[in-house]
Design a protein around this motif. Sequence first.
Motif, PDB file in Angstrom:
ATOM      1  N   THR A 264       0.849  -1.191   0.000  1.00 16.33           N
ATOM      2  CA  THR A 264       0.000   0.000   0.000  1.00 16.33           C
ATOM      3  C   THR A 264       0.883   1.240   0.000  1.00 16.33           C
ATOM      4  O   THR A 264       0.568   2.249  -0.617  1.00 16.33           O
TER       5      THR A 264
ATOM      6  N   GLU B 202       6.292  -1.663  12.779  1.00 19.05           N
ATOM      7  CA  GLU B 202       5.193  -0.738  13.058  1.00 19.05           C
ATOM      8  C   GLU B 202       4.205  -0.608  11.899  1.00 19.05           C
ATOM      9  O   GLU B 202       2.991  -0.589  12.108  1.00 19.05           O
ATOM     10  N   PHE B 203       4.712  -0.513  10.678  1.00 19.10           N
ATOM     11  CA  PHE B 203       3.849  -0.219   9.536  1.00 19.10           C
ATOM     12  C   PHE B 203       3.599  -1.415   8.626  1.00 19.10           C
ATOM     13  O   PHE B 203       2.709  -1.368   7.775  1.00 19.10           O
TER      14      PHE B 203
ATOM     15  N   PRO C 135       2.160  -4.329   9.240  1.00 14.03           N
ATOM     16  CA  PRO C 135       0.781  -4.805   9.343  1.00 14.03           C
ATOM     17  C   PRO C 135      -0.247  -3.875   8.686  1.00 14.03           C
ATOM     18  O   PRO C 135      -1.364  -4.286   8.397  1.00 14.03           O
ATOM     19  N   LYS C 136       0.145  -2.637   8.424  1.00  9.61           N
ATOM     20  CA  LYS C 136      -0.760  -1.665   7.802  1.00  9.61           C
ATOM     21  C   LYS C 136      -0.587  -1.597   6.283  1.00  9.61           C
ATOM     22  O   LYS C 136      -1.254  -0.813   5.624  1.00  9.61           O
ATOM     23  N   GLY C 137       0.358  -2.389   5.746  1.00  7.20           N
ATOM     24  CA  GLY C 137       0.527  -2.434   4.297  1.00  7.20           C
ATOM     25  C   GLY C 137       1.857  -1.961   3.766  1.00  7.20           C
ATOM     26  O   GLY C 137       2.078  -1.957   2.554  1.00  7.20           O
TER      27      GLY C 137
ATOM     28  N   LYS D 265       0.627   3.948  -3.174  1.00 13.73           N
ATOM     29  CA  LYS D 265      -0.004   2.790  -3.822  1.00 13.73           C
ATOM     30  C   LYS D 265      -0.159   2.975  -5.325  1.00 13.73           C
ATOM     31  O   LYS D 265      -0.302   2.007  -6.064  1.00 13.73           O
TER      32      LYS D 265
ATOM     33  N   ARG E 213       8.596   8.764   8.685  1.00 17.26           N
ATOM     34  CA  ARG E 213       7.503   8.323   9.557  1.00 17.26           C
ATOM     35  C   ARG E 213       6.225   9.119   9.277  1.00 17.26           C
ATOM     36  O   ARG E 213       5.142   8.563   9.190  1.00 17.26           O
TER      37      ARG E 213
ATOM     38  N   LYS F 108       2.754   7.476   7.947  1.00 17.60           N
ATOM     39  CA  LYS F 108       1.492   7.672   8.675  1.00 17.60           C
ATOM     40  C   LYS F 108       0.440   8.272   7.751  1.00 17.60           C
ATOM     41  O   LYS F 108      -0.725   7.877   7.784  1.00 17.60           O
TER      42      LYS F 108
ATOM     43  N   LEU G  14      -0.543   5.424   5.238  1.00 11.77           N
ATOM     44  CA  LEU G  14      -1.085   4.184   5.803  1.00 11.77           C
ATOM     45  C   LEU G  14      -2.072   4.423   6.939  1.00 11.77           C
ATOM     46  O   LEU G  14      -2.669   3.463   7.432  1.00 11.77           O
ATOM     47  N   GLY G  15      -2.230   5.654   7.351  1.00 13.33           N
ATOM     48  CA  GLY G  15      -3.079   5.927   8.504  1.00 13.33           C
ATOM     49  C   GLY G  15      -2.276   5.738   9.777  1.00 13.33           C
ATOM     50  O   GLY G  15      -1.268   5.051   9.805  1.00 13.33           O
ATOM     51  N   LYS G  16      -2.701   6.382  10.811  1.00  9.91           N
ATOM     52  CA  LYS G  16      -1.962   6.345  12.082  1.00  9.91           C
ATOM     53  C   LYS G  16      -2.089   4.980  12.678  1.00  9.91           C
ATOM     54  O   LYS G  16      -1.385   4.412  13.316  1.00  9.91           O
TER      55      LYS G  16
END
Length: 133
Positions: free
Chosen positions: A21, A48-49, A51-53, A106, A124, A128, A131-133
């Motif tokens: 993403t 940290e990121f 798992p968010k893509g 993306k 960072r 954020k 990928l969103g916070k």
Amino acid sequence: MNFAAENVMGGTSSYANEKGTATLIVLTASWCPACRAELPVLKQFHKEFGPKGLKIVMIDEDDSKKVARKYKKSMDIPWTMLHWNYDAIKALGNPGVIPVSFVVDKDDKIQHVDIGSLNELRVRQELKRLLGK
């Protein structure tokens, strides 16, 4: 901006197959002290990121794929590491220096570039945002 290169662990892959993403493309080499110094930050981003893509794609500029493979193993690098080639470097604008980091969205648009050491705070913020916070 797609490119293909040999995976240092075997086989071939491409940016299109490895992207997430958001993707952090990092040009590196085993002999580069600044490249080694940013590995803990990259590992934190991965944790940290991921798992968010987030996907990290590292392009190693060592002369030998064998040296790159040894570097990946010894530094316990969990993400894909590709061995450099002229097509990959050309696709990234042939920066002529390492380390270089690209934050890509993306839609394959480069959102941020760090030439030299990675700016942890700025990257960072971009991750954020993407990928969103």
